[in-house]
Design an enzyme around this catalytic site. Structure first.
Site, PDB file in Angstrom:
ATOM      1  N   ASP A 103      11.137  -7.086   7.697  1.00 16.55           N
ATOM      2  CA  ASP A 103      10.789  -6.101   6.658  1.00 16.55           C
ATOM      3  C   ASP A 103      10.619  -4.715   7.267  1.00 16.55           C
ATOM      4  O   ASP A 103      10.549  -3.722   6.536  1.00 16.55           O
ATOM      5  CB  ASP A 103       9.516  -6.506   5.913  1.00 16.55           C
ATOM      6  CG  ASP A 103       8.373  -6.832   6.849  1.00 16.55           C
ATOM      7  OD1 ASP A 103       8.560  -7.700   7.723  1.00 16.55           O
ATOM      8  OD2 ASP A 103       7.303  -6.209   6.739  1.00 16.55           O
ATOM      9  N   ASN A 104      10.576  -4.636   8.577  1.00 15.06           N
ATOM     10  CA  ASN A 104      10.445  -3.337   9.229  1.00 15.06           C
ATOM     11  C   ASN A 104      11.753  -2.906   9.883  1.00 15.06           C
ATOM     12  O   ASN A 104      11.754  -2.112  10.821  1.00 15.06           O
ATOM     13  CB  ASN A 104       9.318  -3.373  10.274  1.00 15.06           C
ATOM     14  CG  ASN A 104       7.955  -3.485   9.617  1.00 15.06           C
ATOM     15  OD1 ASN A 104       7.784  -3.083   8.459  1.00 15.06           O
ATOM     16  ND2 ASN A 104       6.994  -4.026  10.323  1.00 15.06           N
ATOM     17  N   ARG A 152       0.836  -1.213   0.000  1.00  9.45           N
ATOM     18  CA  ARG A 152       0.000   0.000   0.000  1.00  9.45           C
ATOM     19  C   ARG A 152       0.860   1.249   0.000  1.00  9.45           C
ATOM     20  O   ARG A 152       0.413   2.324   0.375  1.00  9.45           O
ATOM     21  CB  ARG A 152      -0.924   0.001   1.215  1.00  9.45           C
ATOM     22  CG  ARG A 152      -0.217  -0.129   2.551  1.00  9.45           C
ATOM     23  CD  ARG A 152      -1.195   0.185   3.643  1.00  9.45           C
ATOM     24  NE  ARG A 152      -0.678  -0.177   4.945  1.00  9.45           N
ATOM     25  CZ  ARG A 152      -1.286   0.112   6.073  1.00  9.45           C
ATOM     26  NH1 ARG A 152      -2.428   0.765   6.044  1.00  9.45           N
ATOM     27  NH2 ARG A 152      -0.786  -0.247   7.227  1.00  9.45           N
ATOM     28  N   ASP A 197      -6.338  -4.086   0.660  1.00  5.90           N
ATOM     29  CA  ASP A 197      -6.940  -3.066  -0.211  1.00  5.90           C
ATOM     30  C   ASP A 197      -5.993  -1.959  -0.677  1.00  5.90           C
ATOM     31  O   ASP A 197      -6.387  -1.078  -1.428  1.00  5.90           O
ATOM     32  CB  ASP A 197      -8.157  -2.442   0.484  1.00  5.90           C
ATOM     33  CG  ASP A 197      -7.774  -1.755   1.793  1.00  5.90           C
ATOM     34  OD1 ASP A 197      -6.578  -1.774   2.154  1.00  5.90           O
ATOM     35  OD2 ASP A 197      -8.669  -1.201   2.453  1.00  5.90           O
ATOM     36  N   ARG A 199       5.743   9.961   3.387  1.00  6.59           N
ATOM     37  CA  ARG A 199       6.833   9.605   4.287  1.00  6.59           C
ATOM     38  C   ARG A 199       8.170   9.961   3.642  1.00  6.59           C
ATOM     39  O   ARG A 199       8.346   9.817   2.439  1.00  6.59           O
ATOM     40  CB  ARG A 199       6.728   8.092   4.528  1.00  6.59           C
ATOM     41  CG  ARG A 199       7.822   7.476   5.318  1.00  6.59           C
ATOM     42  CD  ARG A 199       7.357   6.189   5.961  1.00  6.59           C
ATOM     43  NE  ARG A 199       7.397   5.048   5.057  1.00  6.59           N
ATOM     44  CZ  ARG A 199       7.022   3.810   5.422  1.00  6.59           C
ATOM     45  NH1 ARG A 199       6.558   3.575   6.627  1.00  6.59           N
ATOM     46  NH2 ARG A 199       7.084   2.821   4.556  1.00  6.59           N
ATOM     47  N   ASP A 242       7.982   2.223  10.031  1.00  2.00           N
ATOM     48  CA  ASP A 242       6.690   1.555  10.182  1.00  2.00           C
ATOM     49  C   ASP A 242       6.096   1.687  11.573  1.00  2.00           C
ATOM     50  O   ASP A 242       6.299   0.854  12.444  1.00  2.00           O
ATOM     51  CB  ASP A 242       6.768   0.087   9.760  1.00  2.00           C
ATOM     52  CG  ASP A 242       6.199  -0.058   8.372  1.00  2.00           C
ATOM     53  OD1 ASP A 242       5.850   0.982   7.781  1.00  2.00           O
ATOM     54  OD2 ASP A 242       6.085  -1.182   7.860  1.00  2.00           O
TER      55      ASP A 242
END
Ligand code: AMP
Ligand code: MG
Length: 487
Positions: free
Chosen positions: A252-253, A93, A125, A176, A262
């Site tokens: 992944d963070n 997203r 989504d 960001r 994140d």
């Protein structure tokens, strides 16, 4: 069309990487973009000029409805261990607009979060709730102002569309800013895809961008591992310093730049309890306050595994060398942590019982459910609210030992205090206040409280009358604070 270019200087290098590492696509337009908050200070620091640009135009730009010239929007591929389980992920997203070069030649990623579906969206989504994007804006700016490396937030736009979570929520898009979005997980992806062919290009790119001093090193991959390990130790020590719990330290963070990234289920601890978790899904305390260094090491082991093919052609040798670097983690961390805690207590030099003194205080706080931040404020005489807990007999005895210790090694009271003031925040974004601020910002679109909180964190000593409010503790019954991922 927007009349004015904001002064972006895009120079997009990531798009040149092998195409399995990214997907080129555009953000999905939103219906009624509305600017909710814009970080004028950051915009200025980036060298942007928004004079003569209306709020509606800013909303159009920072929702992705009107893309600036020079942007080349991409979603990045990555993998990651989520709560210990390996998965192929990618920006589901998020969408990078490009790399902006600031006036002092810093290269920064500008990225939308909540901008619509991407090839990596899986069953979700591609959108984000306004509430969670405002939360990321607020907490990331607080973390930045507490002197901790972090991605930053430039704006939040309301999309005018709903997102469906447990209920219908307003949608939001965050912009960001990061020194890059390269993660441990990006290397994990390169290891498992395309026969590892992308590992070397990704490595060369990352070294050039983040660790250029290693370019000519004969053992660059190993030094890279060591550098990232050092940066992560610094970062975790900073989190421990202010009582920050990231909450979802999946690989992944974890950035290779050492920036906090994140802001999902993160929160600041109030009462000291090393086992604190806030995340609704962290049932076993994997990402608790106390576990953060251990998890950082675990993540770095996964990172090291991704670098093995680059370290040496001989896999045994690679493992041996990487292990040597990883084995330094515990000693390095302990040393940094001790220095950090001594900073919080204003202790100069090394004394035999320093560690004991620190643990005695932590254990007392834990046992008596005492506030972490405020205890250090109390020791600095900077606590605006009286609290009878500090009249506890055991604590008074401890304080006497501490006071005697601060006077050792040529330390003067004012030198000690100065050191403590650098290390200890007078305010943190307290959970009960964060909730209140976000409720006002989302339900009533009233940003007054959010701005006030940000201004207090920015210059904590200039608002003495406000300190009382920001140092006030939540009521006992609001003890179980819960935060959520992926909202
Ligand atoms: P996070 O927990 O925010 O690090 O997200 C983990 C992964 O899930 C990343 O690949 C995200 O891009 C993806 N993700 C999270 N929320 C959504 C969403 N609403 N739609 C698509 N992807 C998402
Ligand atoms: Mg993530």
């Amino acid at each position: 069309m927007i009349k004015k270019d904001l002064g972006w200087r895009f120079e997009n290098s990531y798009v040149e990487l092998p195409n399995t590492l990214l997907s080129k696509l555009k953000p999905t337009p939103v219906k009624y973009p509305e600017l909710i908050i814009f970080n004028y200070e950051l915009s200025k620091a980036l060298g942007l000029d928004i004079s003569g640009v209306s709020e509606n135009e800013l909303a159009s730009i920072f929702s992705g409805n009107e893309l600036p010239t020079g942007s080349e929007t991409i979603a990045q591929a990555y993998a990651g261990h989520q709560f210990g389980h390996f998965t192929i992920l990618g920006d589901g997203r998020a969408l990078m607009l490009g790399e902006h070069i600031t006036k002092d030649n810093k290269r920064l990623d500008i990225q939308f979060k909540g901008s619509g579906l991407t090839p990596y969206s899986r069953n979700a989504d591609g959108r984000a709730s306004l509430d969670s994007m405002l939360r990321e804006y607020l907490i990331s700016e607080c973390v930045y102002n507490l002197g901790i490396p972090t991605t930053r937030s430039l704006s939040v736009v309301k999309t005018g569309e709903n997102v469906i979570r447990e209920t219908n929520l307003d949608g939001g898009i965050l912009t960001r800013v990061a020194s890059s979005h390269i993660r441990v997980g990006t290397f994990q992806f390169a290891l498992v895809s395309q026969n590892q062919q992308n590992l070397k290009p990704l490595f060369d790119y990352t070294i050039k961008r983040h660790y250029p001093n290693l370019i000519n090193s004969t053992s660059a991959p190993l030094k890279f591992l060591e550098n990232v390990l050092d940066k992560q130790i610094d970062l975790i020590c900073n989190w421990m310093r202010v009582g920050f719990i990231h909450g979802v330290m999946n690989t992944d963070n974890m950035t290779i730049s050492g920036e906090t990234i994140d802001y999902g289920p993160c929160a600041f601890m109030d009462r000291y309890d090393p086992n604190t978790v806030f995340s609704s899904i962290d049932n076993y305390g994997r990402y608790s306050f106390f576990n953060q260094p251990r998890i950082a090491k675990w993540n770095l082991e996964r990172f090291a595994e991704s670098l093995l093919p680059l370290i040496s052609k001989d896999s045994e040798k690679s493992i041996e060398k990487a292990t040597e670097v990883l084995e330094e983690f515990s000693d390095k961390y302990k040393k940094k942590w001790l220095t950090m805690m001594k900073g919080k207590l204003g202790l100069f030099g090394d004394e035999k019982h320093d560690e004991q003194l620190i643990f005695d205080l932590l254990n007392w706080m834990h046992k008596n459910e005492v506030d972490y931040t405020n205890t250090f404020c109390h020791l600095m005489n900077e606590l605006s609210n009286d609290n009878e807990v500090y009249r506890d007999k055991y604590f008074i005895e401890w304080r006497k030992k501490w006071k005697d210790r601060t006077e050792l090694n040529n330390a003067f009271a004012n030198k000690s205090l100065e050191m403590m003031k650098v290390s200890n925040p007078l305010v943190i974004p307290r959970n009960h206040l964060v909730e209140d601020v976000l409720k006002d910002a989302t339900k009533n679109q009233d940003l007054f409280k959010m701005r006030e909180l940000l201004s207090v964190v920015r210059k904590p000593r200039e608002h003495m009358n406000l300190l009382r409010k920001y140092q006030s503790l939540p009521k006992k019954e609001s003890k179980k604070y819960v935060t959520y991922c992926g909202t």
